[in-house]
Design an enzyme around this catalytic site. Structure first.
Site, short mmCIF file in Angstrom:
data_model
loop_
_atom_site.label_atom_id
_atom_site.label_comp_id
_atom_site.label_asym_id
_atom_site.label_seq_id
_atom_site.Cartn_x
_atom_site.Cartn_y
_atom_site.Cartn_z
N ASP A 150 -9.42 5.68 -2.11
CA ASP A 150 -8.35 6.25 -2.94
C ASP A 150 -9.01 6.94 -4.13
OD1 ASP A 150 -9.29 4.15 -4.42
OD2 ASP A 150 -7.32 3.54 -5.13
N GLU A 176 0.82 -1.21 0.00
CA GLU A 176 0.00 0.00 0.00
C GLU A 176 0.86 1.27 0.00
OE1 GLU A 176 -2.97 0.24 -0.72
OE2 GLU A 176 -3.66 -1.82 -0.47
N CYS A 233 -20.15 -3.26 -16.14
CA CYS A 233 -20.08 -2.90 -14.71
C CYS A 233 -21.16 -3.60 -13.89
CB CYS A 233 -20.21 -1.38 -14.54
SG CYS A 233 -20.09 -0.86 -12.81
N TYR A 252 -6.29 6.66 4.09
CA TYR A 252 -6.46 5.61 3.09
C TYR A 252 -5.73 4.33 3.48
CZ TYR A 252 -5.43 2.58 -0.71
OH TYR A 252 -5.27 1.44 -1.43
#
Length: 356
Positions: A143, A42, A205, A125
């Site tokens: 993010d 990350e 989607c 985050y």
DNA sequence: TATGCGTGGTT
DNA sequence: TAACCAAGCAT
């Protein structure tokens, strides 16, 4: 009018299970993950694309397989291993955070968002990402990808940068009790692969039916972005001093600012105008007659455009304290891209290279 | 809240 | 091709 339907966590999870990329910091579906590896990935992924991170992550993990190993490393080693990835403050914070975990936390990462956020380099985050992915906390990590997804699904017209708290709360409400880590990662992946900044793939989607931006044909209107300023231009003169072996003199950037702690050429400070002869002379390493290298190297940072003129010279002297001789030619890897560019620009080709 | 922090890919 | 943007953080 009918009540708007809520985006369905199960539908997103089903999509993610089927389409998620096999990335080295991901294990098998639903498997518990090593907090150290999640954290390392990350940090590397902050403002950095996955494809860039993959080889660097693997090399890093080979060298420092555990947080204790990383804590025992010297800062310089960590910085050099980070060279080329940019945002070098991340590397210093990474090392410091490893030492905090190794000492204050006995070598085990804390598992709450709040505790994680106390680590250097871990913000809202990253703390949420580690908590969800490694500890199964029911939250989401917002993010740029997730902000875009949520801004479109809910047609949020507040600029993403100013609404991350709200987006965090909205996203966390959508998270399921089971597999919250997979859900958090699925949101990111949806943004990266489907709900792209331009040309979103609404046709594939899983959330198309509950997306307000899609329903109204306004996917291009979200997220609302604020125009950014054009980077300021800064000038400097850098000195490329070589010894008989063709090695180049480098030093660690000690001033706060860009490239702090990294290997750079000796140079004048950056200024809004081209350095005066006096400024150039003040920054010159002692010794040789300097030759002007034609052209100007331009290097872009987020907020600055650096334009650097190069002076080249040769010497037989030894490096002063804080300086090193660097091979220069081959292993560009310990160096920031900016330094690499300055080494390559107008360099006299070695005979072997010239013959090709 | 705005600004300073790298580098590379995409359109 | 010149934006635009990427698994943001610190101050």
């Amino acid at each position: 009018m009918s009540a708007p339907s809520t985006p369905c966590a199960d539908r997103l999870l089903a999509w993610f299970k089927r389409h998620r990329r096999a990335l080295p910091w991901r294990g098998p579906w639903g498997r518990k993950r090593d907090p150290y590896r999640v954290w390392l990935s990350e940090i590397m992924l902050q403002q950095t694309q996955a494809a860039t991170v993959v080889p660097r992550y693997e090399a890093f993990l080979d060298r420092w397989p555990t947080v204790d190993a990383l804590a025992r490393a010297r800062e310089q080693e960590v910085l050099d291993a980070w060279a080329g990835l940019g945002y070098y403050r991340r590397a210093r914070n990474l090392h410091r955070a490893a030492q905090v975990v190794a000492t204050a936390w006995g070598g085990r990462f804390p598992g709450s968002v709040k505790e994680l956020e106390s680590l250097p380099g871990v913000g809202a985050y990253t703390a949420a990402a580690i908590a969800a992915l490694a500890f199964g906390v029911r939250t989401v990590a917002v993010d740029g990808n997730v902000a875009r997804v949520l801004a479109r699904v809910f047609a949020i017209s507040t600029p993403a940068g100013r609404s991350s708290r709200r987006l965090q709360a909205i996203g966390a409400d959508l998270a399921p009790e089971a597999l919250p880590g997979e859900f958090a990662e699925a949101l990111i992946e949806l943004g990266a692969l489907v709900c792209r900044p331009r040309g979103p793939r609404c046709d594939i989607c899983p959330w198309q039916s509950t997306c307000e931006a899609f329903r109204t044909g306004r996917t291009a209107d979200f997220p609302v972005s604020v125009p950014r300023k054009r980077p300021a231009v800064r000038y400097s003169v850098a000195f490329r001093l070589t010894n008989r072996r063709g090695e180049v003199l480098l030093r660690r950037q000690s001033d706060p600012g860009p490239f702090q702690g990294m290997l750079v050429l000796p140079a004048t400070p950056w200024a809004a105008t081209r350095p005066s002869p006096a400024a150039v002379q003040a920054a010159e390493p002692p010794g040789p007659a300097w030759r002007r290298v034609a052209g100007l190297v331009e290097h872009g940072l987020t907020h600055l455009t650096l334009r650097t003129e190069i002076r080249a010279g040769a010497t037989t002297r030894d490096p002063a304290p804080g300086e090193i001789w660097h091979p220069g030619r081959d292993d560009g890897r310990r160096l920031p891209a900016y330094t690499r560019k300055l080494l390559a620009h107008g360099a006299v080709p070695e005979p072997a290279a010239a013959a090709r």
